[in-house]
Scaffold this active site. Sequence first.
Site, PDB file in Angstrom:
ATOM      1  N   GLY B 284      90.274 -15.276  87.465  1.00 21.18           N
ATOM      2  CA  GLY B 284      90.453 -16.722  87.506  1.00 21.18           C
ATOM      3  C   GLY B 284      89.208 -17.454  87.051  1.00 21.18           C
ATOM      4  O   GLY B 284      88.446 -16.963  86.210  1.00 21.18           O
ATOM      5  N   SER B 285      88.988 -18.607  87.666  1.00 19.95           N
ATOM      6  CA  SER B 285      88.022 -19.574  87.131  1.00 19.95           C
ATOM      7  C   SER B 285      86.590 -19.075  87.027  1.00 19.95           C
ATOM      8  O   SER B 285      85.787 -19.685  86.331  1.00 19.95           O
ATOM      9  CB  SER B 285      88.037 -20.825  87.989  1.00 19.95           C
ATOM     10  OG  SER B 285      89.354 -21.277  88.110  1.00 19.95           O
ATOM     11  N   THR B 286      86.219 -18.003  87.746  1.00 14.56           N
ATOM     12  CA  THR B 286      84.843 -17.527  87.595  1.00 14.56           C
ATOM     13  C   THR B 286      84.575 -17.138  86.140  1.00 14.56           C
ATOM     14  O   THR B 286      83.439 -17.158  85.696  1.00 14.56           O
ATOM     15  CB  THR B 286      84.569 -16.320  88.517  1.00 14.56           C
ATOM     16  OG1 THR B 286      85.654 -15.412  88.420  1.00 14.56           O
ATOM     17  CG2 THR B 286      84.416 -16.765  89.950  1.00 14.56           C
ATOM     18  N   PHE B 287      85.644 -16.832  85.387  1.00 15.65           N
ATOM     19  CA  PHE B 287      85.472 -16.471  83.976  1.00 15.65           C
ATOM     20  C   PHE B 287      85.046 -17.667  83.116  1.00 15.65           C
ATOM     21  O   PHE B 287      84.547 -17.488  82.006  1.00 15.65           O
ATOM     22  CB  PHE B 287      86.772 -15.869  83.419  1.00 15.65           C
ATOM     23  CG  PHE B 287      86.695 -14.377  83.252  1.00 15.65           C
ATOM     24  CD1 PHE B 287      86.482 -13.560  84.353  1.00 15.65           C
ATOM     25  CD2 PHE B 287      86.816 -13.791  81.999  1.00 15.65           C
ATOM     26  CE1 PHE B 287      86.402 -12.186  84.206  1.00 15.65           C
ATOM     27  CE2 PHE B 287      86.726 -12.411  81.847  1.00 15.65           C
ATOM     28  CZ  PHE B 287      86.522 -11.610  82.948  1.00 15.65           C
ATOM     29  N   LYS B 288      85.270 -18.882  83.645  1.00 11.33           N
ATOM     30  CA  LYS B 288      84.868 -20.074  82.877  1.00 11.33           C
ATOM     31  C   LYS B 288      83.365 -20.077  82.649  1.00 11.33           C
ATOM     32  O   LYS B 288      82.877 -20.674  81.697  1.00 11.33           O
ATOM     33  CB  LYS B 288      85.291 -21.340  83.620  1.00 11.33           C
ATOM     34  CG  LYS B 288      86.780 -21.566  83.552  1.00 11.33           C
ATOM     35  CD  LYS B 288      87.230 -22.693  84.456  1.00 11.33           C
ATOM     36  CE  LYS B 288      88.745 -22.695  84.539  1.00 11.33           C
ATOM     37  NZ  LYS B 288      89.230 -23.405  85.723  1.00 11.33           N
TER      38      LYS B 288
END
Lengths: 136, 566
Positions: B284-288
């Site tokens: 999820g968003s940690t990849f942003k």
Amino acid sequence: MNLRRSHIAGLAALFAVAAGLYWAKIEGQVARERLTALEQQIHADRRAVRTLEAELAFLERPDRLETAATETLGLVPIDSARRVRLGELPAAIAKVEAAPKKAVQPTPAATPSAVPVFEGTTRPPAGAGLPEGAGQ
Amino acid sequence: MKLGLPDLGLDDVDRWEAQADRTGAGTTAARARIIAMAMLFIFGFMALSARAVQVAIFRPVDDAATAARAEAPLAIERADIVDRNGELLATTLPTWSVFADPRKIWDARETVHTLRTVFPDIDANAMEAKLESRSRFVWIKRRLTPAQRQAVWALGQPGLDFIEEPRRIYPQGPLAAHLLGWTGLDGKGASGIEQSLNNRLIAKGGVEPVRLSIDRRVQYVVERELETLARAQNVKGAVGIMMDVRTGEVLAQSSWPTYDANAAGRATDNEKFNRASLSRFEMGSTFKVFTVAVGLDDGVITPSKGYDATRALHIGGSTIRDFHAQNRFLSIQEILSHSSNIGSAKIALDVGAERLKEFYERTGLLEKAPIELNDSASPLLPKTWSDITVATASYGHGIAVSPVALLTAFAAVTNGGEYVTPTLLARTTNEPIERRRAMKPETSAQMVKFLRDVVTEGTGRKAEAEGYEVGGKTGTAEKSGPQGYDSNRRVSSFVGVFPSSEPRYAVLVLLDEPQGNAETHGLATAGWTAAPAVSRIVARTAPLLGLEPIRALALADAPQKAAGTP
């Protein structure tokens, strides 16, 4: 006559050498046995050390220490607010002294038998009062 | 004629000699016999003496026979495992097993009865039958504690005896159990470090201990916080990892649920599963973090640039929406702090598939994390890198990596831009560390600023630990099931770094299917679940790691007069 004397001397020398050899061999044997005994002792001690180290590690388990620290001694984990550098200590104490009236007043009689709690910066150690005029 | 020896009585000799004097020839013959006898004796004794001298002086010492008298030493051939500070994590101890020789037992019933006072779990009937059998060897109990051995001794029963058997002991119990692993009955490592470093553990007779990068105290804090959180959120599983971003050393790596390493045989497969390295999640968003980093590094975006996130993004047949929808123009910093999927997808599309993939490769996200464990999982990657896979990968969907791989890549973003090979072994000071550049140092510095903003004013506020400048990113991913993504089954994580002004340590807390509770107002998103745990972990471990709180202490509001003190 000469022949006989040299015979005796030779025989004596032979016996001396034989006795010496025998002595050396026995000494060697004794030393070897002592070495074996010492090696065994070292081995046994090493094993004892291993066992004791394992017991020590077992007794020093963090969960056990935490339980002891929090339940027996009433300690809490350090937070950053409780940390002061040595150089900042006078200022920290002055801050505590500036606002002691309302915070410290009820404590002397209220907690006679309570578990001792180290409050960090909020309660200066006994006798650590600043010299007169230090706050000016 | 007299043959052989006469009686040696004195009177007889006198008489015999007197007689011999009278007969000359007889005398000569008798003398010859005496001399012959004497010579026989002399040679006999000389032979004995020679042999005695040879035995006493010249025979070589039989070392084997001497050593055999010594008790055969126990071969402890497996090295200890210690933490980075030398604290014992695994060791081998001699233990005793008790066995019986049924032929020496005179009353099987009484023997079993007394044995049951020490080992209540012995099956009385089965044991009695065994002790009455004609065999010569029956195991009573393997691997006793010293107290049990003493107790058996005190029974004073004949026919019982002890054999020494080494046993692997984990004095810290469940601490770092997944990491350490366990050994099988044959004494070989069957999991974890015990398995992957088996050869090193048995090298040189196991004299040299293996020193891990783990800090026992940090490991404990991480496990403790994870356990508390996992129970409160009723999760399926949880992971907590802390890493030194400069050296790649893993300081703590924990997986929940866990088990006691001394009783691995009784643990379930679910408990034994090492989620930190062997599980794979769409993060999820940690990849942003990676999406923004590659955009910045390529100059595709600048800190002052922004993207329009007013409308959902349509790619092919798919629609990308924002969870914390702001429905406005967002700056790059806002894309991170409000975790905008639309913004991040647009950046990734501007960067392009090739470059995004290359960036993932440089940060180690396309391979299994090269830690010293056999059970480290390879990532699950999209088969083709089309626009839609690039867009979804930019916010951590359609690509699944292991938690330890995620944290390693995150460390590369925050440590000045270098991918440092992660390790579970303590590094020595002069050992060259394997590293490669993943992005420009300026990109890394800018990313750390952005990450700090996420904590000070974005979705990660609850991760702040006063004095330690936590920066980081939340990630709440929906898990995919048979009917597509399921909004009730989530993976919530927070990946953080501290202190932001000089990044030293990276932390990851990940929860598999948190349920939310009253304390989090029923919310199971990362900002409410994983972030507070990171805050507590940082606050408790930073003092242990020797980090001084970075702030003008709480003295800024001290009375003015105190400030003037010399």
